[in-house]
Design a protein around this motif. Structure first.
Motif, PDB file in Angstrom:
ATOM      1  N   ASN A 314       0.827  -1.214   0.000  1.00 60.66           N
ATOM      2  CA  ASN A 314       0.000   0.000   0.000  1.00 60.66           C
ATOM      3  C   ASN A 314       0.857   1.258   0.000  1.00 60.66           C
ATOM      4  N   TRP A 318       0.809   4.263  -2.854  1.00 60.66           N
ATOM      5  CA  TRP A 318       0.652   5.663  -2.451  1.00 60.66           C
ATOM      6  C   TRP A 318       1.789   6.505  -3.010  1.00 60.66           C
ATOM      7  N   THR A 323      -3.305   5.088  -6.098  1.00 59.21           N
ATOM      8  CA  THR A 323      -4.221   4.711  -5.011  1.00 59.21           C
ATOM      9  C   THR A 323      -5.639   4.480  -5.507  1.00 59.21           C
TER      10      THR A 323
END
Length: 476
Positions: A314, A318, A323
């Protein structure tokens, strides 16, 4: 004849430079040195984007010095032995520098002053803040932790100071000490990715002052409102110039007040601009009084916050602007390409990272420090802790920025998103704000990496674990 060494750090300018000014007033010869110091807190130890800016700023400063008949000396190594060697080489009798306020540099500079003053005269000055951090305290002698009372106290103490002029002469020594070539500092990357980034920026003292003087008549009056819209040129974009000391906050306030004296209609916007300079001041004030906040939360209750542990994937999405939330991806791509991100978008991307993905704020702060040309340690830490809810001036409820609502409100025509996320340019003004799952059937744009509503509720529940039930929560 007396010789002064002026040790430059985050004060890469000639005007309103107390160390340089007093050296020129006191001594017959002046040697200016920048040291590429391996100390982690040193300006040359910043992230890759800031090192690129530093290269160009040093280049601009040396050009200004040569025009004045002097030049910049460059050395590498720990500051103390470098300065001691230079003292021995030149027979200098005085050492001057302007103070920097990060914890590592403060400790180093204190040690250097104690050692050097045994053999020469040493003076340090304030060149990067409106007032010293120890000058503005509460009635009980403790530091402020909330901006509004801090700023009121600052205004009462006084923030208007007449900037020092650039020295009329910068007397050069009969022979200059040995210096490295600028390229030998290794501040530029080998792959030349910096060329595109610096195409957006002129570095140096002249560019900094020109940017301020252009901003005051063109954007000052509407600054309070326009600064919220990332597609507009509504900010002064002085932050990298302030960080490297190409312009001082005292110069910024002085010229703003002078403009206001002749253009009172700009009062509302420019008072807000001065207050933003106050936020920078507050950031350094907090870091001075609470040095542990470099990498630890000011709010000690966050020691027990259950941050995510398995977040590598994640975090990478980002960082890359993948995202699935258009306004966030636009901001992260703007950062990667220009070394800068609009302030409102900084808050939105930070909120998603810390609140919805539950990734520790330190990860975001580290990334910003590496990729921002204005990677000011204190402001970066303050901003990330503010958004994460663990720093100074945090509201008593969990601030959560909804990236869709923020996008619709502050980029209503989708101009900012289209600029940085080209795969969404064909979307209409309604769909361009929406994640793929809520928009059209686009396939070359990622699905959201997290469900906003569910992750918001999860974050609120976790927040309650350390702070207890709270009266209200908001989605902004």
């Amino acid at each position: 004849m007396s010789t002064a060494i002026v040790w430059l750090r985050q004060d890469l300018r000639l005007a309103d430079n107390p160390a340089l000014y007093h050296a020129c007033k006191t001594c017959a010869n002046v040697i200016l040195i920048f040291i590429d110091d391996p100390l982690p807190g040193s300006v040359s130890r910043l992230g890759a984007a800031s090192q690129v800016w530093l290269h160009h700023s040093l280049q601009a400063l040396d050009a200004s010095l040569q025009a004045a008949g002097n030049r910049l000396t460059l050395r590498q190594g720990s500051a103390l032995p470098v300065l001691q060697a230079l003292l021995a080489e030149t027979g200098a009798t005085h050492v001057y520098w302007n103070r920097v306020y990060d914890p590592a540099s403060l400790a180093r500079d204190k040690q250097i002053k104690e050692i050097l003053k045994q053999s020469c005269t040493v003076h340090s000055f304030n060149a990067s803040l409106l007032n010293e951090p120890w000058e503005v305290l509460k009635a009980d002698g403790t530091p402020y932790k909330v901006f509004t009372p801090f700023w009121k106290a600052m205004l009462k103490h006084g923030i208007q100071h007449l900037p020092l002029p650039a020295p009329e002469q910068i007397p050069a020594p009969t022979s200059f000490p040995r210096s490295l070539a600028l390229n030998e500092l290794g501040l530029l990357p080998r792959t030349h990715w910096d060329t595109g980034m610096m195409a957006h920026w002129p570095a140096g003292e002249t560019a900094a002052m020109q940017k301020l003087l252009d901003f005051l008549p063109l954007g000052g009056a509407d600054y309070k409102n326009a600064r919220n819209f990332p597609a507009q040129h509504g900010t002064a974009q002085l932050s990298p110039h302030l960080h490297f000391g190409e312009i001082s906050p005292r110069q910024a306030v002085y010229h703003t007040e002078a403009f206001l004296a002749e253009h009172p209609a700009a009062e509302s916007g420019l008072r807000h601009f001065i207050q933003e300079i106050g936020w920078r001041e507050f950031a350094w004030y907090l870091l001075y009084h609470f040095p542990h906040t470099v990498d630890q939360a000011l709010d000690e209750r966050f020691k027990h916050f259950p941050w995510a542990e398995d977040y590598v994937e994640n975090l990478e999405h980002w960082r890359r602007g993948q995202t699935g939330y258009p306004i966030i991806d636009a901001g992260m791509r703007e950062l990667w390409q220009t070394g800068w991100m609009h302030n409102r978008v900084r808050m939105i991307v930070a909120s998603l990272l810390t609140k919805n993905l539950l990734i520790p704020w330190q990860e975001g702060e580290n990334w910003f420090r590496d990729t921002l040309v204005d990677a000011d340690l204190a402001s970066n830490v303050l901003g990330w802790q503010w958004t994460a809810g663990c720093g100074a001036d945090a509201a008593p409820y969990f601030r959560i920025f909804n990236p869709i609502l923020q996008s619709q409100k502050f980029d209503p025509e989708g101009e900012y998103i289209r600029r940085w996320v080209p795969e969404l340019r064909a979307r209409d003004n309604k769909q361009i704000h929406l994640p793929r799952e809520l928009g059209d059937g686009l396939t070359d744009y990622p699905l959201p990496i997290v469900d906003f509503k569910a992750s918001r509720e999860r974050a609120l529940a976790m927040f309650e674990q350390i702070k207890g039930p709270f009266a209200r929560s908001t989605v902004q």
